[in-house]
Design a protein around this motif. Structure first.
Motif, PDB file in Angstrom:
ATOM      1  N   PRO A 185      14.806   4.366  -9.389  1.00  0.00           N
ATOM      2  CA  PRO A 185      13.492   3.792  -9.105  1.00  0.00           C
ATOM      3  C   PRO A 185      12.411   4.236 -10.079  1.00  0.00           C
ATOM      4  N   ILE A 186      11.447   3.344 -10.271  1.00  0.00           N
ATOM      5  CA  ILE A 186      10.245   3.658 -11.043  1.00  0.00           C
ATOM      6  C   ILE A 186       9.073   3.612 -10.076  1.00  0.00           C
ATOM      7  N   GLY A 187       8.406   4.725  -9.880  1.00  0.00           N
ATOM      8  CA  GLY A 187       7.229   4.736  -9.026  1.00  0.00           C
ATOM      9  C   GLY A 187       7.518   5.095  -7.580  1.00  0.00           C
ATOM     10  N   ARG A 188       6.450   5.290  -6.839  1.00  0.00           N
ATOM     11  CA  ARG A 188       6.541   5.792  -5.459  1.00  0.00           C
ATOM     12  C   ARG A 188       7.165   4.768  -4.513  1.00  0.00           C
ATOM     13  N   LYS A 189       6.831   3.500  -4.671  1.00  0.00           N
ATOM     14  CA  LYS A 189       7.401   2.482  -3.773  1.00  0.00           C
ATOM     15  C   LYS A 189       8.913   2.386  -3.956  1.00  0.00           C
ATOM     16  N   GLY A 190       9.345   2.461  -5.224  1.00  0.00           N
ATOM     17  CA  GLY A 190      10.777   2.443  -5.496  1.00  0.00           C
ATOM     18  C   GLY A 190      11.487   3.643  -4.889  1.00  0.00           C
ATOM     19  N   GLU A 191      10.846   4.801  -4.944  1.00  0.00           N
ATOM     20  CA  GLU A 191      11.429   6.001  -4.350  1.00  0.00           C
ATOM     21  C   GLU A 191      11.587   5.853  -2.839  1.00  0.00           C
ATOM     22  N   ILE A 192      10.591   5.265  -2.205  1.00  0.00           N
ATOM     23  CA  ILE A 192      10.643   5.066  -0.750  1.00  0.00           C
ATOM     24  C   ILE A 192      11.784   4.123  -0.385  1.00  0.00           C
ATOM     25  N   ARG A 193      11.897   3.020  -1.111  1.00  0.00           N
ATOM     26  CA  ARG A 193      12.980   2.067  -0.808  1.00  0.00           C
ATOM     27  C   ARG A 193      14.347   2.705  -1.088  1.00  0.00           C
ATOM     28  N   LYS A 194      14.438   3.549  -2.101  1.00  0.00           N
ATOM     29  CA  LYS A 194      15.683   4.277  -2.374  1.00  0.00           C
ATOM     30  C   LYS A 194      16.041   5.152  -1.180  1.00  0.00           C
ATOM     31  N   GLU A 195      15.066   5.901  -0.675  1.00  0.00           N
ATOM     32  CA  GLU A 195      15.329   6.779   0.467  1.00  0.00           C
ATOM     33  C   GLU A 195      15.726   5.990   1.704  1.00  0.00           C
ATOM     34  N   MET A 196      15.096   4.856   1.930  1.00  0.00           N
ATOM     35  CA  MET A 196      15.443   4.032   3.096  1.00  0.00           C
ATOM     36  C   MET A 196      16.891   3.549   3.006  1.00  0.00           C
ATOM     37  N   PHE A 256      -9.884  -1.547 -11.403  1.00  0.00           N
ATOM     38  CA  PHE A 256     -10.894  -2.148 -10.536  1.00  0.00           C
ATOM     39  C   PHE A 256     -10.334  -2.749  -9.250  1.00  0.00           C
ATOM     40  N   SER A 257      -9.027  -2.992  -9.219  1.00  0.00           N
ATOM     41  CA  SER A 257      -8.415  -3.674  -8.072  1.00  0.00           C
ATOM     42  C   SER A 257      -7.260  -2.857  -7.515  1.00  0.00           C
ATOM     43  N   LYS A 258      -7.295  -2.577  -6.228  1.00  0.00           N
ATOM     44  CA  LYS A 258      -6.207  -1.835  -5.583  1.00  0.00           C
ATOM     45  C   LYS A 258      -4.905  -2.629  -5.650  1.00  0.00           C
ATOM     46  N   ARG A 259      -5.005  -3.955  -5.455  1.00  0.00           N
ATOM     47  CA  ARG A 259      -3.800  -4.791  -5.507  1.00  0.00           C
ATOM     48  C   ARG A 259      -3.149  -4.722  -6.888  1.00  0.00           C
ATOM     49  N   ALA A 260      -3.984  -4.822  -7.944  1.00  0.00           N
ATOM     50  CA  ALA A 260      -3.455  -4.733  -9.308  1.00  0.00           C
ATOM     51  C   ALA A 260      -2.839  -3.363  -9.563  1.00  0.00           C
ATOM     52  N   LYS A 261      -3.455  -2.332  -9.019  1.00  0.00           N
ATOM     53  CA  LYS A 261      -2.920  -0.977  -9.167  1.00  0.00           C
ATOM     54  C   LYS A 261      -1.554  -0.862  -8.493  1.00  0.00           C
ATOM     55  N   GLU A 262      -1.412  -1.470  -7.316  1.00  0.00           N
ATOM     56  CA  GLU A 262      -0.151  -1.401  -6.578  1.00  0.00           C
ATOM     57  C   GLU A 262       0.973  -2.141  -7.307  1.00  0.00           C
ATOM     58  N   LEU A 263       0.614  -3.105  -8.158  1.00  0.00           N
ATOM     59  CA  LEU A 263       1.621  -3.887  -8.882  1.00  0.00           C
ATOM     60  C   LEU A 263       2.158  -3.170 -10.114  1.00  0.00           C
ATOM     61  N   GLN A 264       1.480  -2.116 -10.570  1.00  0.00           N
ATOM     62  CA  GLN A 264       1.811  -1.475 -11.841  1.00  0.00           C
ATOM     63  C   GLN A 264       3.282  -1.080 -11.939  1.00  0.00           C
ATOM     64  N   GLU A 265       3.830  -0.460 -10.906  1.00  0.00           N
ATOM     65  CA  GLU A 265       5.198   0.042 -11.014  1.00  0.00           C
ATOM     66  C   GLU A 265       6.241  -1.076 -10.968  1.00  0.00           C
ATOM     67  N   LEU A 266       5.823  -2.298 -10.620  1.00  0.00           N
ATOM     68  CA  LEU A 266       6.760  -3.425 -10.573  1.00  0.00           C
ATOM     69  C   LEU A 266       6.799  -4.204 -11.880  1.00  0.00           C
ATOM     70  N   ASP A 303       0.869  -1.177   0.000  1.00  0.00           N
ATOM     71  CA  ASP A 303       0.000   0.000   0.000  1.00  0.00           C
ATOM     72  C   ASP A 303       0.905   1.225   0.000  1.00  0.00           C
ATOM     73  N   THR A 304       1.006   1.887  -1.140  1.00  0.00           N
ATOM     74  CA  THR A 304       1.951   2.992  -1.293  1.00  0.00           C
ATOM     75  C   THR A 304       1.707   4.116  -0.298  1.00  0.00           C
ATOM     76  N   ASP A 305       0.450   4.452  -0.071  1.00  0.00           N
ATOM     77  CA  ASP A 305       0.137   5.519   0.885  1.00  0.00           C
ATOM     78  C   ASP A 305       0.657   5.165   2.273  1.00  0.00           C
ATOM     79  N   LEU A 306       0.464   3.913   2.676  1.00  0.00           N
ATOM     80  CA  LEU A 306       0.951   3.457   3.982  1.00  0.00           C
ATOM     81  C   LEU A 306       2.471   3.498   4.034  1.00  0.00           C
ATOM     82  N   TRP A 307       3.120   3.066   2.940  1.00  0.00           N
ATOM     83  CA  TRP A 307       4.577   3.109   2.888  1.00  0.00           C
ATOM     84  C   TRP A 307       5.083   4.533   3.099  1.00  0.00           C
ATOM     85  N   GLU A 308       4.443   5.495   2.426  1.00  0.00           N
ATOM     86  CA  GLU A 308       4.905   6.880   2.539  1.00  0.00           C
ATOM     87  C   GLU A 308       4.695   7.436   3.940  1.00  0.00           C
TER      88      GLU A 308
END
Length: 310
Positions: A123-134, A259-269, A73-78
């Motif tokens: 990184p590509i996408g918000r999750k990648g940016e977060i892991r880069k910062e970590m 239609f699916s939050k899970r599918a949306k979260e997978l897009q950047e991967l 969940d990208t929002d939660l990660w941020e």
């Protein structure tokens, strides 16, 4: 004492078992609802977004392992991941504990370049940016000399028990449910998958090797880097039946994301499945030549054995 922060996921549980098996019985298990893995474990339930709790969780530790995961969940990660990392780093500095950061590959470029410890973060996408910062937070602390730490980096998992990954979901869960297997985007690109118990064993080894600190290590994978077509062919031999599969094109994931939050979260991967994904672990293999890496054959046999036992 060695403390595992985020200890009740697959990596944390296997890590606790490995530490007990080969290194120490003085283990503290930390998570929001901490549960023992070994009979001798000490447990400490804590919300690591609270700095004081993080300091208390690490208190008295020689080594603290950061294996904590959050839902996809990208929002939660941020909101939480960077805060937790800052708190854990401060806790380790205050308590003079070493930090072992279990990391993933989301910050790497998602193309056909061979990935090494020296690969620049793109990184590509918000999750990648977060892991880069970590990762950069840990690297900056190492560079400053204020924290003794090490980064243990792993690619996509496959494995037994609680293992959660795209490969486990689309292939091994489908086998168990007697459904047609699915492969994202391509079945002909080389892939690097790590057996989850190997990831934990290697992390424990690095954490207990003093001269391995203040560096980044790629954890070991099967060197064959089979593509999904080859991987499923091997699984078919092991399961003794033809495992049929279909390749899911990118546009299907794009439609699913509507239609699916899970599918949306997978897009950047997804880009990593369009290209060869070769994770170079030669640095680890050279430094730890006696470490026995689980082959795909042995790993798949273990998953089959576990499925048949239930």
């Amino acid at each position: 004492m060695q403390t595992i922060l985020g200890a009740n996921g697959q990596i944390g549980e296997e890590l606790a078992r490995e530490l007990k098996r080969n290194y120490t019985s003085d283990i503290r298990i930390v998570s929001r609802k901490a549960k023992k893995v070994n009979d001798t474990d000490m447990v400490f339930s804590a919300d690591l977004t609270i700095k004081e709790k993080a300091i208390e969780a690490v208190k008295g530790s020689e080594i603290a392992y950061f294996t904590l995961g959050l839902p996809m969940d990208t929002d939660l990660w941020e909101k939480q991941f960077l805060l937790i990392m800052r708190n854990v780093i401060e806790a380790c500095k205050i308590n003079k504990a070493k930090l072992v950061f279990f990391d993933n590959t989301y910050m790497y470029p998602q193309d056909s370049r061979v990935l090494t410890e020296e690969t620049a973060f793109e990184p590509i996408g918000r999750k990648g940016e977060i892991r880069k910062e970590m990762a950069e937070m840990v690297l900056n602390e190492i560079k400053s000399g204020k924290l003794e730490a090490v980064i243990c980096r792993a690619p996509e998992f496959y494995g037994p028990a609680k293992t959660q990954s795209i490969t486990n979901t689309l292939i091994f869960n489908a086998i168990k449910e007697n459904k047609k297997l699915k492969v994202p985007l391509s079945d002909t690109k080389k892939r690097s998958l790590i057996w989850t118990p190997d990831a934990s064993r290697a992390t424990a080894l690095i954490g207990n090797t003093p001269d391995a600190f203040n560096e980044t290590w790629h954890l070991p994978v099967d060197e064959s880097h089979l593509n999904y077509k080859e991987f499923i062919a091997l699984a078919s031999k092991i399961y003794g039946k033809e495992l049929k599969y279909k390749v899911i094109p990118k546009f299907v994931f794009s439609i699913g994301a509507l239609f699916s939050k899970r599918a949306k979260e997978l897009q950047e991967l997804l880009p990593r499945y369009e290209h060869a994904n070769v994770f170079d672990d030669s640095k680890f293999r050279k430094r730890f030549p006696d470490f026995v890496v689980t082959s795909y054959r042995n790993g798949i046999e273990e998953i089959k054995k576990e499925q048949l036992s239930k």
